[in-house]
Each structure stands twice: as C-alpha cells, then as structure tokens.
Design a protein around this motif. Structure first.
Motif, short mmCIF file in Angstrom:
data_model
loop_
_atom_site.label_atom_id
_atom_site.label_comp_id
_atom_site.label_asym_id
_atom_site.label_seq_id
_atom_site.Cartn_x
_atom_site.Cartn_y
_atom_site.Cartn_z
N LYS A 261 0.85 -1.20 0.00
CA LYS A 261 0.00 0.00 0.00
C LYS A 261 0.89 1.24 0.00
CE LYS A 261 -0.73 0.23 5.08
NZ LYS A 261 0.65 0.18 5.38
N VAL A 262 0.34 2.35 -0.52
CA VAL A 262 1.08 3.61 -0.55
C VAL A 262 0.82 4.36 0.75
CG1 VAL A 262 1.42 5.81 -1.75
CG2 VAL A 262 0.92 3.73 -3.06
N ASP A 263 1.88 4.55 1.52
CA ASP A 263 1.79 5.26 2.80
C ASP A 263 3.15 5.92 3.06
OD1 ASP A 263 1.62 6.16 5.40
OD2 ASP A 263 0.63 4.37 6.17
N PRO A 264 3.33 7.17 2.58
CA PRO A 264 4.65 7.80 2.65
C PRO A 264 5.22 7.93 4.05
CG PRO A 264 2.96 9.39 1.96
CD PRO A 264 2.34 8.04 1.88
N LEU A 265 4.37 8.20 5.05
CA LEU A 265 4.90 8.34 6.41
C LEU A 265 5.39 7.00 6.96
CD1 LEU A 265 2.58 10.97 8.14
CD2 LEU A 265 4.67 11.28 6.82
N SER A 266 4.67 5.94 6.62
CA SER A 266 5.12 4.61 7.02
C SER A 266 6.44 4.26 6.33
CB SER A 266 4.06 3.57 6.67
OG SER A 266 4.52 2.27 6.95
N ASP A 267 6.55 4.64 5.06
CA ASP A 267 7.79 4.39 4.32
C ASP A 267 8.97 5.14 4.94
OD1 ASP A 267 6.13 3.01 2.65
OD2 ASP A 267 6.34 4.34 0.93
N ILE A 268 8.72 6.41 5.28
CA ILE A 268 9.77 7.22 5.90
C ILE A 268 10.19 6.61 7.23
CG2 ILE A 268 10.21 9.44 7.05
CD1 ILE A 268 8.49 10.76 4.86
N GLU A 269 9.20 6.16 8.00
CA GLU A 269 9.49 5.56 9.31
C GLU A 269 10.35 4.30 9.15
OE1 GLU A 269 7.01 4.56 13.34
OE2 GLU A 269 6.20 3.75 11.47
N THR A 270 10.02 3.48 8.16
CA THR A 270 10.78 2.25 7.93
C THR A 270 12.25 2.56 7.69
OG1 THR A 270 8.89 1.05 7.03
CG2 THR A 270 11.07 0.25 6.41
N TYR B 219 13.75 15.35 1.64
CA TYR B 219 12.72 14.42 1.19
C TYR B 219 12.30 14.80 -0.23
CZ TYR B 219 12.53 12.92 6.02
OH TYR B 219 12.88 12.43 7.25
N CYS B 220 12.37 13.83 -1.11
CA CYS B 220 11.99 14.03 -2.51
C CYS B 220 10.70 13.27 -2.77
CB CYS B 220 13.11 13.53 -3.42
SG CYS B 220 12.74 13.65 -5.18
N CYS B 221 9.61 14.00 -2.91
CA CYS B 221 8.30 13.39 -3.14
C CYS B 221 8.13 13.10 -4.62
CB CYS B 221 7.18 14.31 -2.66
SG CYS B 221 7.19 14.64 -0.90
N ASN B 222 8.01 11.83 -4.96
CA ASN B 222 7.81 11.42 -6.36
C ASN B 222 6.30 11.30 -6.59
OD1 ASN B 222 8.15 10.51 -8.94
ND2 ASN B 222 8.94 8.50 -8.37
N VAL B 223 5.77 12.20 -7.41
CA VAL B 223 4.32 12.25 -7.63
C VAL B 223 3.97 11.92 -9.07
CG1 VAL B 223 4.07 14.03 -5.84
CG2 VAL B 223 4.30 14.72 -8.24
N GLY B 224 2.68 11.74 -9.33
CA GLY B 224 2.19 11.55 -10.69
C GLY B 224 2.10 12.90 -11.40
N GLU B 225 1.98 12.87 -12.73
CA GLU B 225 1.94 14.11 -13.52
C GLU B 225 0.79 15.03 -13.10
OE1 GLU B 225 2.65 13.86 -17.80
OE2 GLU B 225 3.17 11.75 -17.51
N ASP B 226 -0.34 14.45 -12.71
CA ASP B 226 -1.51 15.26 -12.36
C ASP B 226 -1.37 15.97 -11.02
OD1 ASP B 226 -2.69 14.40 -14.69
OD2 ASP B 226 -3.79 12.74 -13.74
N ASP B 227 -0.33 15.60 -10.26
CA ASP B 227 -0.18 16.16 -8.91
C ASP B 227 0.91 17.22 -8.82
OD1 ASP B 227 -2.18 14.55 -7.70
OD2 ASP B 227 -0.78 12.85 -7.78
N ARG C 240 5.44 17.01 3.90
CA ARG C 240 5.87 18.37 4.25
C ARG C 240 5.75 18.60 5.76
NH1 ARG C 240 7.26 21.67 0.30
NH2 ARG C 240 6.38 21.46 -1.80
N GLU C 241 4.64 18.16 6.33
CA GLU C 241 4.43 18.34 7.76
C GLU C 241 5.49 17.60 8.57
OE1 GLU C 241 0.90 17.64 11.13
OE2 GLU C 241 0.50 17.22 9.01
N PHE C 242 5.77 16.37 8.13
CA PHE C 242 6.78 15.56 8.82
C PHE C 242 8.17 16.20 8.69
CE2 PHE C 242 10.06 12.34 8.94
CZ PHE C 242 9.73 11.59 10.06
#
Length: 369
Positions: free
Chosen positions: A118-127, A208-216, A228-230
C-alpha cells in the motif's frame, strides 16, 4: 569537502528512474525489489544561470559548470540494519555520502508494486528512518565498548577525550533507541567534532523528494502534504518531482526541446534542477567563477573558505603559493557589463589571504611556487 548525495528509499519508489534522469545515464530500473545492488554513481552539472550570463560578457571558447555527485543506493527494507535484503552492504554505501536524498512514493499506480502492498509515505519514511537509526545505534554501542579501555588510558589526552565523548554517546544511544536521527540532538560544533569519526548516517542532512504523478505537480496531493508536515518537524527540506516526467525531459536532445517541453507542461524549471541545487546547498557548497577568453568555469568551494583555500580547488600550487586574488562579484559584472568599467568604478578589488570568498565571486589568482 564532500561532493556527493546518496539517493535512498524503499524499493520501487522511483530512485533509479530519478537517477537516470539526473545523469542521463540509465540505471537499471525494474518492477521488483533489489534491482539496484551496487550503487550507481553519476556526476551531475549544477544548474546556474549566472554561469551562462557571464559568458555573454566574456565570450569564451569553453563553458564548464560546477558538478555534484549523486549515488543511487539500493532500496532498503525493514530489517536492513540486521542484514535483510543485503542491508548491511547498502548501509555501508550510505555512510560514504555527504548528504541524503530520501525518495518517497507519493503516487498511486496499480502497475507499480509497493513493497508493503500500500502507498503510505509516512510509514515508508518511518521504515527507512528506523533502519538508519538502528544501524547508527550499533556503531555508537561499539564505540561505547571501546571507550572502557580508553577511559583507563595512561595517556592524559586520550583519557580526556574519552571523558568528553562518553556523555555524548549516552545521549546518542537514547535518541537512536527511539528510532530518532542523531541530528535531532542539538550538539554544538565541538561535540559534533568529537563524534565525527563515527560517520553516523542519521547525522547527515536529509532532503525528502516526493515522487508524484503528472496530475499532482500543479496541485499537491495529500501524500505530499503529510511529508511536508513531517519534514518541517524533522528540520528537513522537501522537493516535489514527477520521476516519469523528468525521465521524458532527460530523453530530449536539446535545451530548446527541453524548454519547450517544460513550457507546455506549465513548469518554469525541471524538478531535477531544484533537486540538484538543494543537494548542493545541503553539502554546504558555494560557487565562484573564473572568466577569460579560453573558458568560463564554475568552481565549487566550502562555504566560509578563505581565498587560498578556494584557490586550492583549482590546484594545490595555487593555495601553496597564494599571493593575492583579483576579485569582483558577478552581479557587478551584470550591472556594469565589462571588467574595464568595473575597474573604473572601483569594484575590482585586490584581496589577501584573509578574504572570505563569496558565492558568485569572479576571481583571478596570483601565486608563486
């Protein structure tokens, strides 16, 4: 002076795609974990509009930009600090870089598997953060074990240093055991110097480099907002890119084509340009220029460097035999448009050994060996 940034993250977050776009040198990218085993290393030109502006007044035969090294380190997973997924080897590579760029998946795509399902950036960062902290914890605890002998040393200098280091190690253990980075401790410069030889991963600056889709890209999604908050609480920066889009841009042949592509996409500059500059800044690097008919060149130096140290970047003889530096700032050139006018206006200076070089200075060194 460290000139490299390590790119880290979980598998399948877009690290290798990002690296390939950065360097225009294809790194193996595939839809399965541990595609990258040995780190890919690439030298990347630092985007600097001042360099090209200077050439307009000097008209040189060659133009040479500053460079920074990027290292694509294999995807880390939970348990890396214990050797999972060849983790020990990968963590060793991270210790060698000057700063860390942590790529975080902030896009949904059912065609690209997520290592945790699943996509969960904060969980990924924590790992990643926990694994890096645990790797550092092991390093600090080993130093504590060695410190027992040093505290009994008959050599007063050795014993005094061990006494000074001991309370810092205790603080580091407490922080790292909680999965927090070593940089979260507010150590002063003297304390940092005492533990510098530990080469702690979590003491390094991180972006932190956020990799997003083109629409975002235009309107950031909720994933990016969380990162950003983290990052703000962590004291780190954030750059948002679309790896897929950057890969398409990097495949274009000319600067004109790239500019047209960016304009069509509604972007003033590529996300990679922002990323490169941020990496350069994180490493504490600045740029001065040399300008003549043969070449205009950007040189990298550590912030706060004196003139002889900056001269040594060109050649050690320049530092060893330093006499003086002819100096003016690129902004003065942009205003007055020629070296002759700079002289007439009194803005071409002669600086000595104690001069602190400024970012954007144009220098000519006098030396004798």
């Amino acid at each position: 002076m460290q000139l490299n940034c390590g790119i880290v993250g979980l598998p399948n977050v877009g690290k290798s795609t990002l690296f390939s776009a950065l360097t225009s040198a294809p790194a193996e990218a595939a839809n399965y974990p541990f595609c990258t085993i040995e780190p890919n290393v690439g030298m990347v030109s630092v985007p600097d509009s001042r360099l090209h502006k200077i050439t307009g007044f000097v008209n040189p035969k060659k133009v040479i930009p500053a460079v920074v090294e990027f290292v694509d380190i294999a995807g880390l997973v939970k348990g890396a600090s214990k050797g999972e997924g060849l983790g020990n080897k990968f963590l060793g590579h991270i210790r060698q870089v000057g700063a860390i760029i942590h790529v975080v998946r902030c896009f949904d795509d059912s065609n690209v598997v997520h290592v945790d399902g699943k996509v969960d950036p904060l969980s990924d960062i924590e790992t990643i953060s926990i694994e890096l902290a645990f790797a550092d914890l092991e390093t600090v605890q080993k130093r504590q074990e060695n410190l027992v002998k040093l505290l009994k040393s008959q050599d007063k200098a050795v014993k005094d240093k061990a006494k000074a280091v001991e309370p810092i190690l205790v603080e580091l253990v407490e922080v790292l055991e909680n999965g927090k980075p070593a940089r979260s401790l507010e150590l002063d410069d003297t304390q940092k110097e005492l533990v510098r030889d530990l080469h702690l991963i979590t003491m390094k600056k991180q972006l932190y480099c956020c990799n997003v889709g083109e629409d975002d890209l235009e309107a950031e999604n909720g994933y990016v907002a969380k990162v950003r908050e983290f990052a703000q609480a962590d004291g780190s920066g954030v750059v948002v890119i679309c790896g897929k889009l950057e890969a398409e841009i990097s495949d274009l042949d000319s600067l004109e084509e790239k500019a047209e592509f960016l304009e069509a996409a509604g972007l003033e500059e590529s996300g990679l340009d922002k990323l490169i500059r941020k990496g350069y800044e994180m490493l504490g690097l600045k740029t001065y220029f040399t300008a003549g008919e043969q070449e205009v060149r950007a040189w990298t130096f550590p912030a706060g460097a004196k003139a002889p140290q900056a001269a040594g970047v060109i050649h050690t003889d320049f530092e060893r035999g330093f006499i003086k530096a002819e100096a003016y700032h690129c902004e003065d050139l942009f205003e007055l448009e020629s070296e002759q006018k700079l002289k007439e206006a009194g803005r071409l200076r002669i600086e000595g050994k104690e001069y602190t070089v400024l970012d954007g200075d144009i220098l000519h060194f006098r030396f004798n060996v």
